[in-house]
Design a protein around this motif. Structure first.
Motif, PDB file in Angstrom:
ATOM      1  N   VAL A 233       0.824  -1.210   0.000  1.00  0.00           N
ATOM      2  CA  VAL A 233       0.000   0.000   0.000  1.00  0.00           C
ATOM      3  C   VAL A 233       0.855   1.255   0.000  1.00  0.00           C
ATOM      4  O   VAL A 233       0.576   2.222  -0.721  1.00  0.00           O
ATOM      5  CB  VAL A 233      -0.950   0.001   1.225  1.00  0.00           C
ATOM      6  CG1 VAL A 233      -1.681   1.332   1.324  1.00  0.00           C
ATOM      7  CG2 VAL A 233      -1.957  -1.132   1.100  1.00  0.00           C
ATOM      8  N   HIS A 234       1.919   1.272   0.815  1.00  0.00           N
ATOM      9  CA  HIS A 234       2.733   2.487   0.887  1.00  0.00           C
ATOM     10  C   HIS A 234       3.425   2.769  -0.441  1.00  0.00           C
ATOM     11  O   HIS A 234       3.586   3.924  -0.829  1.00  0.00           O
ATOM     12  CB  HIS A 234       3.768   2.370   2.018  1.00  0.00           C
ATOM     13  CG  HIS A 234       4.628   1.162   1.957  1.00  0.00           C
ATOM     14  ND1 HIS A 234       4.292  -0.024   2.554  1.00  0.00           N
ATOM     15  CD2 HIS A 234       5.820   0.949   1.370  1.00  0.00           C
ATOM     16  CE1 HIS A 234       5.235  -0.914   2.352  1.00  0.00           C
ATOM     17  NE2 HIS A 234       6.174  -0.347   1.621  1.00  0.00           N
ATOM     18  N   ALA A 235       3.826   1.699  -1.159  1.00  0.00           N
ATOM     19  CA  ALA A 235       4.473   1.903  -2.453  1.00  0.00           C
ATOM     20  C   ALA A 235       3.478   2.445  -3.474  1.00  0.00           C
ATOM     21  O   ALA A 235       3.797   3.316  -4.288  1.00  0.00           O
ATOM     22  CB  ALA A 235       5.071   0.586  -2.948  1.00  0.00           C
ATOM     23  N   ARG A 236       2.250   1.939  -3.421  1.00  0.00           N
ATOM     24  CA  ARG A 236       1.210   2.431  -4.345  1.00  0.00           C
ATOM     25  C   ARG A 236       0.900   3.891  -4.066  1.00  0.00           C
ATOM     26  O   ARG A 236       0.701   4.693  -4.986  1.00  0.00           O
ATOM     27  CB  ARG A 236      -0.063   1.592  -4.202  1.00  0.00           C
ATOM     28  CG  ARG A 236      -0.032   0.314  -5.000  1.00  0.00           C
ATOM     29  CD  ARG A 236      -1.410  -0.282  -5.097  1.00  0.00           C
ATOM     30  NE  ARG A 236      -1.472  -1.573  -4.465  1.00  0.00           N
ATOM     31  CZ  ARG A 236      -2.516  -2.373  -4.481  1.00  0.00           C
ATOM     32  NH1 ARG A 236      -3.626  -1.973  -5.071  1.00  0.00           N
ATOM     33  NH2 ARG A 236      -2.488  -3.549  -3.904  1.00  0.00           N
ATOM     34  N   ALA A 237       0.829   4.227  -2.786  1.00  0.00           N
ATOM     35  CA  ALA A 237       0.521   5.616  -2.420  1.00  0.00           C
ATOM     36  C   ALA A 237       1.615   6.559  -2.921  1.00  0.00           C
ATOM     37  O   ALA A 237       1.329   7.632  -3.456  1.00  0.00           O
ATOM     38  CB  ALA A 237       0.366   5.727  -0.902  1.00  0.00           C
ATOM     39  N   GLY A 238       2.856   6.152  -2.749  1.00  0.00           N
ATOM     40  CA  GLY A 238       3.958   6.979  -3.225  1.00  0.00           C
ATOM     41  C   GLY A 238       3.932   7.135  -4.734  1.00  0.00           C
ATOM     42  O   GLY A 238       4.149   8.220  -5.271  1.00  0.00           O
ATOM     43  N   ASN A 239       3.619   6.048  -5.439  1.00  0.00           N
ATOM     44  CA  ASN A 239       3.554   6.092  -6.895  1.00  0.00           C
ATOM     45  C   ASN A 239       2.430   7.003  -7.369  1.00  0.00           C
ATOM     46  O   ASN A 239       2.583   7.771  -8.328  1.00  0.00           O
ATOM     47  CB  ASN A 239       3.346   4.680  -7.441  1.00  0.00           C
ATOM     48  CG  ASN A 239       3.416   4.620  -8.945  1.00  0.00           C
ATOM     49  OD1 ASN A 239       4.482   4.683  -9.530  1.00  0.00           O
ATOM     50  ND2 ASN A 239       2.265   4.507  -9.592  1.00  0.00           N
ATOM     51  N   LEU A 240       1.275   6.947  -6.691  1.00  0.00           N
ATOM     52  CA  LEU A 240       0.145   7.796  -7.062  1.00  0.00           C
ATOM     53  C   LEU A 240       0.489   9.271  -6.877  1.00  0.00           C
ATOM     54  O   LEU A 240       0.208  10.106  -7.749  1.00  0.00           O
ATOM     55  CB  LEU A 240      -1.080   7.439  -6.212  1.00  0.00           C
ATOM     56  CG  LEU A 240      -2.321   8.324  -6.417  1.00  0.00           C
ATOM     57  CD1 LEU A 240      -2.788   8.256  -7.870  1.00  0.00           C
ATOM     58  CD2 LEU A 240      -3.430   7.909  -5.462  1.00  0.00           C
ATOM     59  N   ALA A 241       1.121   9.590  -5.751  1.00  0.00           N
ATOM     60  CA  ALA A 241       1.498  10.981  -5.494  1.00  0.00           C
ATOM     61  C   ALA A 241       2.460  11.492  -6.566  1.00  0.00           C
ATOM     62  O   ALA A 241       2.312  12.608  -7.077  1.00  0.00           O
ATOM     63  CB  ALA A 241       2.134  11.099  -4.109  1.00  0.00           C
ATOM     64  N   LEU A 242       3.409  10.660  -6.940  1.00  0.00           N
ATOM     65  CA  LEU A 242       4.368  11.075  -7.958  1.00  0.00           C
ATOM     66  C   LEU A 242       3.722  11.212  -9.329  1.00  0.00           C
ATOM     67  O   LEU A 242       4.068  12.112 -10.097  1.00  0.00           O
ATOM     68  CB  LEU A 242       5.514  10.068  -8.016  1.00  0.00           C
ATOM     69  CG  LEU A 242       6.479  10.117  -6.832  1.00  0.00           C
ATOM     70  CD1 LEU A 242       7.355   8.880  -6.804  1.00  0.00           C
ATOM     71  CD2 LEU A 242       7.330  11.373  -6.882  1.00  0.00           C
ATOM     72  N   SER A 243       2.762  10.338  -9.633  1.00  0.00           N
ATOM     73  CA  SER A 243       2.066  10.429 -10.919  1.00  0.00           C
ATOM     74  C   SER A 243       1.306  11.743 -11.026  1.00  0.00           C
ATOM     75  O   SER A 243       1.277  12.380 -12.092  1.00  0.00           O
ATOM     76  CB  SER A 243       1.109   9.243 -11.085  1.00  0.00           C
ATOM     77  OG  SER A 243       1.812   8.018 -11.143  1.00  0.00           O
ATOM     78  N   LEU A 244       0.691  12.159  -9.921  1.00  0.00           N
ATOM     79  CA  LEU A 244      -0.034  13.432  -9.924  1.00  0.00           C
ATOM     80  C   LEU A 244       0.918  14.612 -10.068  1.00  0.00           C
ATOM     81  O   LEU A 244       0.635  15.571 -10.800  1.00  0.00           O
ATOM     82  CB  LEU A 244      -0.862  13.555  -8.643  1.00  0.00           C
ATOM     83  CG  LEU A 244      -2.015  12.546  -8.500  1.00  0.00           C
ATOM     84  CD1 LEU A 244      -2.657  12.663  -7.120  1.00  0.00           C
ATOM     85  CD2 LEU A 244      -3.054  12.767  -9.590  1.00  0.00           C
ATOM     86  N   MET A 245       2.060  14.540  -9.384  1.00  0.00           N
ATOM     87  CA  MET A 245       3.050  15.618  -9.514  1.00  0.00           C
ATOM     88  C   MET A 245       3.622  15.656 -10.925  1.00  0.00           C
ATOM     89  O   MET A 245       3.852  16.732 -11.481  1.00  0.00           O
ATOM     90  CB  MET A 245       4.166  15.425  -8.479  1.00  0.00           C
ATOM     91  CG  MET A 245       3.736  15.735  -7.053  1.00  0.00           C
ATOM     92  SD  MET A 245       5.131  15.760  -5.880  1.00  0.00           S
ATOM     93  CE  MET A 245       5.450  14.015  -5.682  1.00  0.00           C
TER      94      MET A 245
END
Length: 240
Positions: A124-136
């Motif tokens: 979950v933490h890796a997915r959350a980090g990936n989502l945040a970076l995709s938005l940025m």
């Protein structure tokens, strides 16, 4: 679907202690393509296993995902270069349509959007980090990507022309950012993402994920780099 000319493709496989996964990964390299395993300081015999299985092996002493990837890119000789993790989470055979898309001039960079298969495939933490970076990334470049996954394909000379400088976790993102700045056509396709073999070196823990996000956030904060400046940075071997 058209088939890829075998002599035109190198697959860069950054490797750090992946002895358990290597047989599965190398067995799935499309026939005729060259597997280029970049050993990044393994202590479990990964390099010998890869060599015994027919892969070309390169040793990169400087630790870092980007260091291993870039060493593979600079050592590659094929027209088209692919990247794939070496932990059995992604099937390199899935790269075949990626290569056909690049060769057919329908895209300049093709990425795999990871779709987790089974429990433990993507914490979950890796997915959350990936989502945040995709938005940025979307705000920075306008690219509407959902993932910054490691499965990808592009032409070697074009990739070298990006003069990538990051040698840590930010390398995959810097590739996409600089490609976008150059006006590349970037496409994304769903790929199954399997539970990896062994422990993750980057996003297997909250600390690893935070380090990766920090590396990538630094990349996103960079201003577009002029070609001359990028070339000078690359020659200088920028360290992070």
């Amino acid at each position: 679907m058209t088939s890829s000319a075998p002599e035109d493709v190198d697959v860069v496989l950054p490797c750090l202690n992946e002895a358990e996964a290597l047989p599965w990964v190398l067995d799935r390299i499309p026939h005729g393509w060259r597997a280029l395993v970049v050993d990044n300081g393994s202590t479990d015999g990964s390099a010998d296993i890869a060599r015994d299985l027919g892969a070309s092996v390169l040793h990169e002493p400087r630790r870092g995902f980007g260091a291993a990837c870039h060493a593979g890119l600079t050592a590659a000789t094929a027209d088209i270069v692919c990247f794939c993790d070496c932990d059995a989470s992604l099937d390199p055979a899935l790269l075949m349509p990626f290569v056909d898309e690049v060769r057919g001039d329908r895209a300049d960079l093709v990425l795999g959007r990871r779709r987790p298969q089974g429990r433990g495939a993507w914490p979950v933490h890796a997915r959350a980090g990936n989502l945040a970076l995709s938005l940025m990334l979307r705000r920075r470049t306008g690219l509407r990507l959902h993932d910054l996954g490691p499965l990808r394909a592009a032409r070697r000379e074009a990739l070298l022309g990006l003069s990538l400088t990051d040698r840590r976790s930010g390398y995959p993102l810097q590739m996409v950012v600089r490609a976008a700045d150059e006006g590349w056509r970037v496409t994304e396709h769903d790929v199954p993402y399997l539970p990896r073999s062994g422990a993750s070196k980057v996003t297997g823990t909250w600390r690893g994920t935070w380090q990766a996000v920090r590396d990538m956030s630094r990349v996103l904060a960079e201003a577009p780099v002029a070609p001359e400046a990028a070339e000078a940075q690359a020659e200088g071997g920028t360290r992070r």
